[in-house]
Design an enzyme around this catalytic site. Structure first.
Site, PDB file in Angstrom:
ATOM      1  N   TYR A  89     -13.374-102.545  97.896  1.00 54.12           N
ATOM      2  CA  TYR A  89     -12.722-102.488  98.883  1.00 54.12           C
ATOM      3  C   TYR A  89     -12.458-101.183  99.471  1.00 54.12           C
ATOM      4  O   TYR A  89     -12.011-100.236  98.477  1.00 54.12           O
ATOM      5  CB  TYR A  89     -11.144-103.042  99.286  1.00 54.12           C
ATOM      6  CG  TYR A  89     -11.081-104.760  99.000  1.00 54.12           C
ATOM      7  CD1 TYR A  89     -11.036-105.175  97.939  1.00 54.12           C
ATOM      8  CD2 TYR A  89     -10.981-105.319 100.166  1.00 54.12           C
ATOM      9  CE1 TYR A  89     -11.411-106.683  97.798  1.00 54.12           C
ATOM     10  CE2 TYR A  89     -10.921-106.670 100.035  1.00 54.12           C
ATOM     11  CZ  TYR A  89     -11.029-107.227  98.934  1.00 54.12           C
ATOM     12  OH  TYR A  89     -10.903-108.678  98.815  1.00 54.12           O
ATOM     13  N   TYR A 136      -2.691-110.378  95.768  1.00 52.14           N
ATOM     14  CA  TYR A 136      -4.068-110.699  95.730  1.00 52.14           C
ATOM     15  C   TYR A 136      -4.303-111.928  94.949  1.00 52.14           C
ATOM     16  O   TYR A 136      -5.042-112.708  95.477  1.00 52.14           O
ATOM     17  CB  TYR A 136      -4.879-109.508  95.370  1.00 52.14           C
ATOM     18  CG  TYR A 136      -6.220-109.465  95.925  1.00 52.14           C
ATOM     19  CD1 TYR A 136      -6.641-109.241  96.981  1.00 52.14           C
ATOM     20  CD2 TYR A 136      -7.147-110.159  94.761  1.00 52.14           C
ATOM     21  CE1 TYR A 136      -8.198-109.497  97.369  1.00 52.14           C
ATOM     22  CE2 TYR A 136      -8.751-110.341  95.210  1.00 52.14           C
ATOM     23  CZ  TYR A 136      -9.059-110.012  96.392  1.00 52.14           C
ATOM     24  OH  TYR A 136     -10.333-110.059  96.570  1.00 52.14           O
ATOM     25  N   PRO A 194      -9.296-111.189 107.235  1.00 52.84           N
ATOM     26  CA  PRO A 194     -10.219-111.672 105.856  1.00 52.84           C
ATOM     27  C   PRO A 194      -9.787-110.667 104.660  1.00 52.84           C
ATOM     28  O   PRO A 194     -10.043-110.846 103.687  1.00 52.84           O
ATOM     29  CB  PRO A 194     -11.579-111.801 106.119  1.00 52.84           C
ATOM     30  CG  PRO A 194     -11.751-111.145 107.422  1.00 52.84           C
ATOM     31  CD  PRO A 194     -10.464-111.041 108.223  1.00 52.84           C
ATOM     32  N   HIS A 216     -13.361-113.136  88.128  1.00 51.95           N
ATOM     33  CA  HIS A 216     -12.778-111.516  88.292  1.00 51.95           C
ATOM     34  C   HIS A 216     -11.102-111.195  87.818  1.00 51.95           C
ATOM     35  O   HIS A 216     -10.227-111.992  88.518  1.00 51.95           O
ATOM     36  CB  HIS A 216     -12.942-111.344  89.775  1.00 51.95           C
ATOM     37  CG  HIS A 216     -14.206-111.110  89.930  1.00 51.95           C
ATOM     38  ND1 HIS A 216     -15.080-110.375  91.221  1.00 51.95           N
ATOM     39  CD2 HIS A 216     -15.365-111.519  89.395  1.00 51.95           C
ATOM     40  CE1 HIS A 216     -16.207-110.480  91.149  1.00 51.95           C
ATOM     41  NE2 HIS A 216     -16.527-111.063  90.171  1.00 51.95           N
TER      42      HIS A 216
END
Ligand code: RFL
Ligand code: PHB
Length: 398
Positions: free
Chosen positions: A205, A389, A297, A76
């Site tokens: 998200y 990230y 998480p 990704h």
């Protein structure tokens, strides 16, 4: 009392940290014994992480278990942030000069590591009961356990505490030798795994006034979704129908229309916490992975931090044997903790930005909307998220 046996490193816990540690040490010719409290099947039934950073991918390649990950994992280059009912893509690849993440389930990665250890016939004791660590502050640590009612005692040079948050290693350290930092969040994540195609080809998200939602995946035909729920909720209260209905409400109209639902094949609630132990070395015992720290998480950092701890630790132990040097061991805590605190900060910040905090009132929601609006429209703001990230490098070089 059975005759004690000996090995170089006893690894406690056969989760991803313990198994990866075993492979890294094996490659350097160092003997290990892994002791795991559960059965192998039980370890594989725990549905957890899904996103691997490049440093974790590289480590799995280094120990020769990356083949299936490269075949089946999904690369990704971005993810979507959804707020105020609209989705905005963070183009991680572009913002970080070509870095990506890999979507590959922790269960699959654990299975690959387990199979590699089995193929090499390296010793692993599953269902090891009453594991206890002794004299780890001396040059001769010892580990005792029982299996099928028979007591065993192993002498070793080092103990690697890879036994997760509820393990025995951290719990065995005298309270005056350890400092724990903790923040518990007032909500949990309700997760559902289903054999349905993911709603989107990348992760979403979602910040919604009803609470956070995450649309993740394990493959092109298997989805993983999460909903923010109150800590008081019980998983039995959530029928599949109720889960899908609530998820739909937290998505944008396009995703809502595209969501394919089906029976859940796993459903569980996980509490969220930030937790760090300092230091991570106690004489000849070291903590690694969830045994030493927990992140919420949201930033997908837990498994990745576990992998890098284990890389630092195996390198230090290899240096000890091959170069007769304790420098790596002496710096283990410090090296890990610097990276850990950066990931802890990002995970806390991203959690605070994306979840609903009723105690912060309407103004709290407005602040979140404004910050998200800023982040997606500012290149440096977007880059900050992307850079964290995809994962910080192992050595910061500063
Ligand atoms: P584990 O996986 O908990 O393994 C520890 C092992 O030690 C055993 N053990 C013992 N063995 C012998 N004697 C004892 N006394 C023992 N006590 C315990 C346990 O049975 C177990 O097998 O820790 P490890 O290896 O450090 O691995 C850490 C990861 O599992 C964890 O950080 C991640 O799953 C966190 N996480 C995520 N991390 C990511 O990097 N990316 C993600 O996308 C991501 N998503 C997640 C997550 C964790 C989640 N939950 C459920 C907490 C999503 C969720 C919902
Ligand atoms: C997952 O797929 O389980 C997952 C993905 C991203 C996260 C957390 C969990 O941030």
């Amino acid at each position: 009392m059975p005759k004690p046996t000996r090995t170089q490193v006893v690894i406690i816990g056969a989760g991803p940290s313990g198994l990866l540690m075993g492979q890294l040490l094996y490659k350097a010719g160092i003997d290990t014994l892994i002791l795991e409290r559960q059965t192998g099947d039980y370890v594989l039934s725990r549905i957890r992480a899904g996103v691997l950073e490049q440093v974790s991918i590289d480590l799995l390649d280094e120990v020769g278990v990356g083949k299936r990950m490269h075949q089946e994992g999904l690369v990704h280059g971005g993810f979507d942030l959804l707020f105020k009912g609209e989705r905005h893509r963070i183009d991680m690849n572009k913002l970080t000069g070509g870095k990506n993440v890999m979507v590959y389930g922790q269960t699959e990665l654990t299975l690959d590591l387990m199979n590699a250890r089995k193929a090499l016939d390296l010793p692993t004791v599953y269902e090891a009961e009453n594991v206890q660590v002794h004299e780890f502050d001396t040059a001769k640590p010892r580990v005792t356990y029982q299996q099928n009612g028979i007591a065993h005692s192993i002498e070793c040079d080092f103990i690697a505490g890879c036994d997760g948050f509820h393990g025995v290693c951290r719990a065995s350290v005298p309270k005056d030798k350890i400092r724990e930092y903790e923040k518990a969040y007032p909500f949990g994540w309700l997760g559902v795994l289903s054999d349905t195609p993911p709603v989107h080809h990348e992760l979403i998200y979602a910040n919604s006034t009803r609470g956070f939602a995450l649309c993740s995946q394990r493959s092109k035909t298997r989805s993983r979704y999460y909903l923010q729920v109150p800590l008081t909720d019980k998983v039995e209260q959530w029928s599949d129908e109720a889960f899908w209905e609530e998820l739909r409400k937290r998505l944008d109209p396009e995703a809502r229309a595209q969501l394919v639902t089906g029976p859940s094949i796993e459903k569980s609630i996980a509490p969220l916490r930030s937790f760090v132990t300092e230091p991570m070395r106690f004489g000849r015992m070291f903590l690694a992975g969830d045994a030493a720290h927990i992140v919420p998480p949201t930033g997908a950092k837990g498994l990745n931090l576990a992998a890098t701890d284990v890389k630092y630790l195996s390198t230090a132990i290899i240096e000890y044997y091959q170069e007769n040097s304790e420098a790596g061991i002496d710096h283990y805590s410090e090296r890990c903790l610097r990276r850990i605190w950066r990931a802890e900060r990002f995970s806390w910040w991203f959690t605070s930005l994306m979840h609903h905090f009723p105690e912060n009132g309407e103004i709290g929601q407005k602040f979140q909307d404004a910050e998200l609006d800023y982040l997606i429209h500012s290149e440096s703001g977007s880059r900050t998220i992307a850079e964290n990230y995809v994962g910080l490098p192992m050595d910061f070089g500063d």
